[in-house]
Design a protein around this motif. Structure first.
Motif, PDB file in Angstrom:
ATOM      1  N   ASP A 200     -46.548  19.501  30.496  1.00  8.11           N
ATOM      2  CA  ASP A 200     -47.440  18.949  29.374  1.00  8.11           C
ATOM      3  C   ASP A 200     -47.774  20.183  28.405  1.00  8.11           C
ATOM      4  N   ASP A 201     -47.581  21.304  28.874  1.00 11.68           N
ATOM      5  CA  ASP A 201     -47.861  22.550  28.072  1.00 11.68           C
ATOM      6  C   ASP A 201     -46.666  23.653  27.845  1.00 11.68           C
ATOM      7  N   ILE A 202     -45.922  23.155  26.962  1.00 11.54           N
ATOM      8  CA  ILE A 202     -44.617  23.757  26.565  1.00 11.54           C
ATOM      9  C   ILE A 202     -44.922  25.316  26.064  1.00 11.54           C
ATOM     10  N   GLU A 203     -46.008  25.295  25.701  1.00 14.46           N
ATOM     11  CA  GLU A 203     -46.390  26.969  24.938  1.00 14.46           C
ATOM     12  C   GLU A 203     -46.610  27.809  26.213  1.00 14.46           C
TER      13      GLU A 203
ATOM     14  N   PRO B  64     -38.729  23.514  16.712  1.00 16.24           N
ATOM     15  CA  PRO B  64     -39.324  22.594  16.029  1.00 16.24           C
ATOM     16  C   PRO B  64     -39.197  21.057  16.370  1.00 16.24           C
ATOM     17  N   ASN B  65     -40.125  20.369  16.757  1.00 15.17           N
ATOM     18  CA  ASN B  65     -39.787  18.878  16.857  1.00 15.17           C
ATOM     19  C   ASN B  65     -38.891  18.493  18.091  1.00 15.17           C
ATOM     20  N   ARG B  66     -38.879  19.161  18.856  1.00 22.63           N
ATOM     21  CA  ARG B  66     -38.012  19.169  20.199  1.00 22.63           C
ATOM     22  C   ARG B  66     -38.684  19.915  21.193  1.00 22.63           C
ATOM     23  N   ASP B  67     -38.708  19.364  22.729  1.00 23.89           N
ATOM     24  CA  ASP B  67     -39.179  20.044  23.843  1.00 23.89           C
ATOM     25  C   ASP B  67     -37.855  21.053  24.156  1.00 23.89           C
ATOM     26  N   THR B  68     -37.340  21.828  23.266  1.00 22.77           N
ATOM     27  CA  THR B  68     -36.407  22.772  23.499  1.00 22.77           C
ATOM     28  C   THR B  68     -36.836  24.063  23.195  1.00 22.77           C
ATOM     29  N   VAL B  69     -36.650  25.186  24.253  1.00 22.63           N
ATOM     30  CA  VAL B  69     -37.060  26.512  24.089  1.00 22.63           C
ATOM     31  C   VAL B  69     -35.632  27.311  23.886  1.00 22.63           C
ATOM     32  N   GLU B  70     -35.663  28.121  22.776  1.00 18.98           N
ATOM     33  CA  GLU B  70     -34.651  29.150  22.517  1.00 18.98           C
ATOM     34  C   GLU B  70     -35.077  30.406  23.352  1.00 18.98           C
ATOM     35  N   VAL B  71     -34.221  31.066  24.035  1.00 16.41           N
ATOM     36  CA  VAL B  71     -34.533  32.168  25.185  1.00 16.41           C
ATOM     37  C   VAL B  71     -33.453  32.906  24.956  1.00 16.41           C
ATOM     38  N   ARG B  72     -33.818  34.191  24.549  1.00 14.50           N
ATOM     39  CA  ARG B  72     -32.903  35.339  24.430  1.00 14.50           C
ATOM     40  C   ARG B  72     -32.897  36.199  25.793  1.00 14.50           C
TER      41      ARG B  72
ATOM     42  N   VAL C  57     -34.909  34.286  35.780  1.00 12.15           N
ATOM     43  CA  VAL C  57     -36.382  34.222  35.192  1.00 12.15           C
ATOM     44  C   VAL C  57     -36.337  32.594  35.088  1.00 12.15           C
ATOM     45  N   LEU C  58     -35.493  31.831  34.727  1.00 12.18           N
ATOM     46  CA  LEU C  58     -35.805  30.334  34.562  1.00 12.18           C
ATOM     47  C   LEU C  58     -36.121  29.724  35.706  1.00 12.18           C
ATOM     48  N   ALA C  59     -35.515  30.127  37.033  1.00  9.73           N
ATOM     49  CA  ALA C  59     -36.159  29.762  38.383  1.00  9.73           C
ATOM     50  C   ALA C  59     -37.556  30.003  38.594  1.00  9.73           C
ATOM     51  N   ARG C  60     -37.891  30.896  38.278  1.00  7.75           N
ATOM     52  CA  ARG C  60     -39.427  31.643  38.355  1.00  7.75           C
ATOM     53  C   ARG C  60     -40.448  30.692  37.686  1.00  7.75           C
ATOM     54  N   VAL C  61     -39.802  30.472  36.109  1.00  9.53           N
ATOM     55  CA  VAL C  61     -40.836  29.533  35.347  1.00  9.53           C
ATOM     56  C   VAL C  61     -40.998  28.389  35.921  1.00  9.53           C
ATOM     57  N   SER C  62     -39.790  27.516  36.488  1.00 10.20           N
ATOM     58  CA  SER C  62     -39.907  26.329  36.850  1.00 10.20           C
ATOM     59  C   SER C  62     -40.943  26.241  38.255  1.00 10.20           C
ATOM     60  N   ALA C  63     -40.934  27.169  38.784  1.00  7.71           N
ATOM     61  CA  ALA C  63     -41.674  27.361  39.809  1.00  7.71           C
ATOM     62  C   ALA C  63     -43.434  27.558  39.322  1.00  7.71           C
ATOM     63  N   VAL C  64     -43.313  28.271  38.661  1.00 10.06           N
ATOM     64  CA  VAL C  64     -44.835  28.661  38.135  1.00 10.06           C
ATOM     65  C   VAL C  64     -45.488  27.362  37.459  1.00 10.06           C
ATOM     66  N   HIS C  65     -44.587  26.630  36.586  1.00  9.43           N
ATOM     67  CA  HIS C  65     -45.164  25.701  35.808  1.00  9.43           C
ATOM     68  C   HIS C  65     -44.775  24.262  36.551  1.00  9.43           C
TER      69      HIS C  65
ATOM     70  N   VAL D 167     -45.410  27.633  28.937  1.00  7.68           N
ATOM     71  CA  VAL D 167     -43.899  27.924  29.335  1.00  7.68           C
ATOM     72  C   VAL D 167     -43.219  29.086  28.714  1.00  7.68           C
ATOM     73  N   ILE D 168     -43.247  29.013  27.184  1.00  6.30           N
ATOM     74  CA  ILE D 168     -42.802  29.822  26.280  1.00  6.30           C
ATOM     75  C   ILE D 168     -43.619  31.188  26.422  1.00  6.30           C
ATOM     76  N   ALA D 169     -44.721  31.068  26.885  1.00  2.00           N
ATOM     77  CA  ALA D 169     -45.673  32.502  27.120  1.00  2.00           C
ATOM     78  C   ALA D 169     -45.273  33.306  28.260  1.00  2.00           C
ATOM     79  N   THR D 170     -44.838  32.415  29.229  1.00  2.00           N
ATOM     80  CA  THR D 170     -44.387  32.906  30.597  1.00  2.00           C
ATOM     81  C   THR D 170     -43.170  33.669  30.264  1.00  2.00           C
ATOM     82  N   LEU D 171     -42.366  32.909  29.913  1.00  2.00           N
ATOM     83  CA  LEU D 171     -40.940  33.361  29.398  1.00  2.00           C
ATOM     84  C   LEU D 171     -41.049  34.710  28.559  1.00  2.00           C
ATOM     85  N   SER D 172     -42.033  34.739  27.645  1.00  2.00           N
ATOM     86  CA  SER D 172     -42.046  35.937  26.813  1.00  2.00           C
ATOM     87  C   SER D 172     -42.565  37.094  27.517  1.00  2.00           C
ATOM     88  N   ASP D 173     -43.234  37.008  28.534  1.00  2.00           N
ATOM     89  CA  ASP D 173     -43.879  38.114  29.402  1.00  2.00           C
ATOM     90  C   ASP D 173     -42.895  38.722  30.379  1.00  2.00           C
ATOM     91  N   ALA D 174     -41.760  37.969  30.643  1.00  2.00           N
ATOM     92  CA  ALA D 174     -40.891  38.362  31.518  1.00  2.00           C
ATOM     93  C   ALA D 174     -39.821  39.464  30.912  1.00  2.00           C
TER      94      ALA D 174
END
Length: 709
Positions: A538-541, A560-568, A503-511, A543-550
């Motif tokens: 430029d739009d981390i949100e 918060p305050n970082r360009d880091t996404v917590e993915v379970r 899923v990380l590879a797919r998100v990197s291609a989409v965004h 990326v988060i939305a795409t990850l959430s839909d997977a």
């Protein structure tokens, strides 16, 4: 003036009338008892007969009309007395069938016709064809020439009287002389006027031209008086016997059948008719009324002989215990058989249920004994698991220990892992169970064991074997991890996974961005918690939305305050396979639709097994490079790993570090991290405090040992 002869006759007839009238009153007073009501009628019409005959003798021939009236009046007694006699004996002896209204009405047809013909005799010759009067001893006696209906009525009278006497004699025979004294008096009372009437009809009367029947009623009165007052005629009637037998037979809840000597049913009760039915194959012409007339063999094909032990038979869906007793006459001769059917359906059901429960308890005891023995064997296997230092030693120890038990034969471990536990029958007729050995979605092979027991591999036993294989999988994972940590050299394997497998590879291609995995934390149910830095986006949100839909992602949030996404990740993934196999995950990043990561494992571990595990999990992967290198230096190793931390404590520290918990201000709260790890907040705090305590203690101790640091 009434002559002496006339006075004599009138006195005898008057005595008869008085006695029968008095007995009629006595009968009326006892009308609530068996036979009393028809007895009253019988005595009343006898009184009318005697009184009418006496009045006729006193009436001279010149007064023909009055004389005819008294002659006709007597016929109320002549035609009704036999009817009352039969009804009396029917009620007195308990034959209720003859007391039904329809039967009584039928009995009264001939008497009714006779009375009509008598009272209209002057218009036809059916009763009397001619009259004549003779003077005998000073008494005028009427002589009639009998008509055809007179003879018919006479025959009908004797039939009724004979029927009544027959009922009494039948009852006397059945009662074994229980009522002989009263019955003898009744026979005398009925027989005397009957014989007197027969003699008068045949012309053998004591007094020429006289009907001796009314005179005989005096003897009837005396005999009946003796029966009533000396022998308790109404107190102990034989109907008690007949009605008692019928009542007892009818009120029995159990079916009763009585057969004659030929085996034909002669008596039954309602319970028998409800429980049994005539077989359809039984000829219609041989069927009786209900069960009466049917051969006992058609109703009870299996039955005991009289005197034998009761037999258990089945009738439809019911079961009966049948007992047979001989029916004997007064001389002790067997004249039939009585069959009593006791319904034992419920009892047999209870016994069957009790036996079933006992069998079930015995089966459970046997299973418990077997399970206890199997548990003992498994404990010895677990001992070998704990002591094993390598994969071959562990697997050999498991199979050898299982082979020494009496429960299993030919235990083996196959490299291929089955999807689920299966049980099959071998060509040799034994049962074989195949149980997967896995841990954290990583397969380590399949345990195959055979057993010659018929009840082998039930749910309980399979559960024990599955728990054993889970322990083996956990031990194999621990061995691989230990080998990686303690190995003198490591192998760095660089893998590349296409977008279809990550899923990380797919998100990197989409965004069109770069996702770098900064840390992973294993969580329960084969999941993995990843902390991913997002670059060139430029739009981390988004990326988060795409990850959430997977479908592979359970939840995703921005630290918060970082360009880091917590993915379970909720399903097994390539990164999860690496950590589950005991390998160390190095650099990992996704860009341009490709996930590239480095897995470090001990040189002794099979690279092929790791590659096959990855392909089984995510599909085709490519091994880009394989490079051996020495392990990290001592200082680096000490900084990377703190001795004494448990797996959960280490995971808590890693999750807190990657989520920015130790930053100031904090970038994630303890509650957010605990929720991501799917544990309680209090549990996370406990792991974290204990981890920090050990880390600080290790740092203080290290600095104390080396003052130059």
């Amino acid at each position: 003036m009434v002559g002496l002869a006339a006075a004599f006759h009138v006195s005898l007839l008057g005595l008869s009338a008085l006695l029968t009238t008095w007995l009629a009153v006595v009968g009326w007073r006892n009308r609530g008892r068996p036979g009393a009501t028809p007895f009253t009628g019988m005595m009343a019409v006898a009184s009318v007969w005697s009184a009418g005959y006496a009045a006729g003798l006193l009436t001279p021939a010149e007064q023909f009309g009055l004389r005819l009236f008294f002659e006709q009046l007597q016929w109320f007694g002549i035609v009704l007395a036999p009817v009352f006699v039969l009804l009396f004996f029917a009620e007195y002896t308990g034959f209720e069938e003859l007391q039904r209204p329809a039967v009584v009405a039928g009995l009264c047809i001939v008497p009714a016709v006779t009375l009509v013909l008598v009272w209209t005799s002057q218009y036809h010759p059916l009763v009397w064809q001619d009259w004549s009067f003779n003077l005998v001893d000073g008494v005028t006696v009427a002589t009639q020439q009998q008509g055809p209906w007179y003879r018919i009525n006479l025959l009908y009278t004797y039939l009724l009287l004979g029927g009544g006497v027959a009922l009494l004699l039948y009852t006397i025979r059945r009662s074994e002389q229980s009522f002989s004294a009263a019955s003898a008096a009744l026979l005398v009372g009925i027989g005397t006027p009957t014989v007197a009437n027969l003699l008068s009809v045949l012309g053998y009367a004591i007094y020429e031209g006289h009907d001796m029947t009314p005179y005989a009623f005096s003897i009837t009165g005396l005999a009946f008086a003796i029966a009533v007052f000396e022998h308790d005629l109404f107190e102990r009637p034989p109907s008690i016997l007949q009605l008692g037998r019928t009542s007892a037979l009818g009120t029995l809840n159990d079916p009763v059948l009585i057969t004659d000597g030929e085996g034909t049913v002669v008596t039954d009760n309602r319970a028998a008719r409800d429980a049994l039915s005539v077989p359809s194959t039984w000829p219609d012409e041989e069927r009786g009324s209900g069960l009466i007339g049917v051969a006992i063999g058609a109703l009870l094909p299996e039955r005991p002989d009289p005197g034998d032990e009761p037999a258990l038979i089945a009738v439809d869906d019911r079961q009966f215990e049948v007992s047979a007793s001989p029916v004997e006459d007064g001389r002790g001769r067997s004249v039939g058989t009585a069959y009593l059917l006791h319904d034992v359906t419920e009892r047999e059901h209870r016994l069957a249920e009790l036996e079933r429960r006992q069998d079930e308890l015995e089966r459970q005891r046997t299973e418990l004994r077997e399970l206890d023995a199997i548990n003992q064997s498994i404990r010895s296997v677990l001992t070998s698991i704990v002591r094993a230092q390598s994969r071959p030693e562990l697997l050999d120890g498991v199979t050898n220990r299982l082979a020494t038990t009496s429960w299993y034969v030919h235990p083996t471990v196959d490299d291929e892992t089955v999807a689920e536990t299966t049980v099959e029958e071998t060509d040799a007729g034994r049962l074989r169970a195949r149980v997967p050995i896995d841990f954290a979605s990583v397969g380590y092979g399949t345990l195959a064991v055979e057993s010659e027991r018929e009840s082998a591999f039930d749910d309980h036993e399979l559960t024990i074997l599955e728990e054993l294989c889970a322990s083996v999988g956990m031990a194999l994972n621990a061995i691989e991890t230990r080998e990686t940590l303690l190995s003198d050299s490591l192998v760095a394997l660089t893998y590349r996974v296409p977008a279809e497998g990550s899923v990380l590879a797919r998100v990197s291609a989409v965004h069109d961005c770069t996702l770098t995995v900064e840390g992973t934390v294993p969580v329960e149910d084969s999941g993995l918690l990843c902390y991913v830095d997002v670059a060139d986006c430029d739009d981390i949100e988004a990326v988060i939305a795409t990850l959430s839909d997977a479908v592979e992602v359970e939840r995703a949030r921005r630290v918060p305050n970082r360009d880091t996404v917590e993915v379970r990740l909720g399903v097994p993934s390539a990164l999860g396979v690496v950590t589950a196999r005991g390998a160390r995950l190095g650099e990992a990043s996704a860009t341009d639709g490709q996930l590239t990561f480095v897995a470090e494992t001990a040189t002794g571990n099979a690279v092929r097994e790791l590659t096959e595990a990855l392909e089984e999990c995510v599909g085709p992967v490519s091994l880009r490079s394989k490079q051996e290198r020495p392990p990290a230096g001592e200082a680096e190793a000490r900084a990377a790993t703190v001795e004494g931390l448990t797996d959960r404590q280490r995971e808590a520290v890693l999750a807190a570090h990657n989520a920015g918990y130790f930053e100031w201000p904090r970038e994630s709260t303890a509650e957010e991290i605990a929720d991501a790890m799917d544990i309680a907040s209090s549990t996370f705090h406990s792991h974290l405090r204990k981890s920090l305590s050990k880390v600080v203690a290790a740092h203080v101790n290290r600095n104390g040992d080396d003052p130059d640091d």
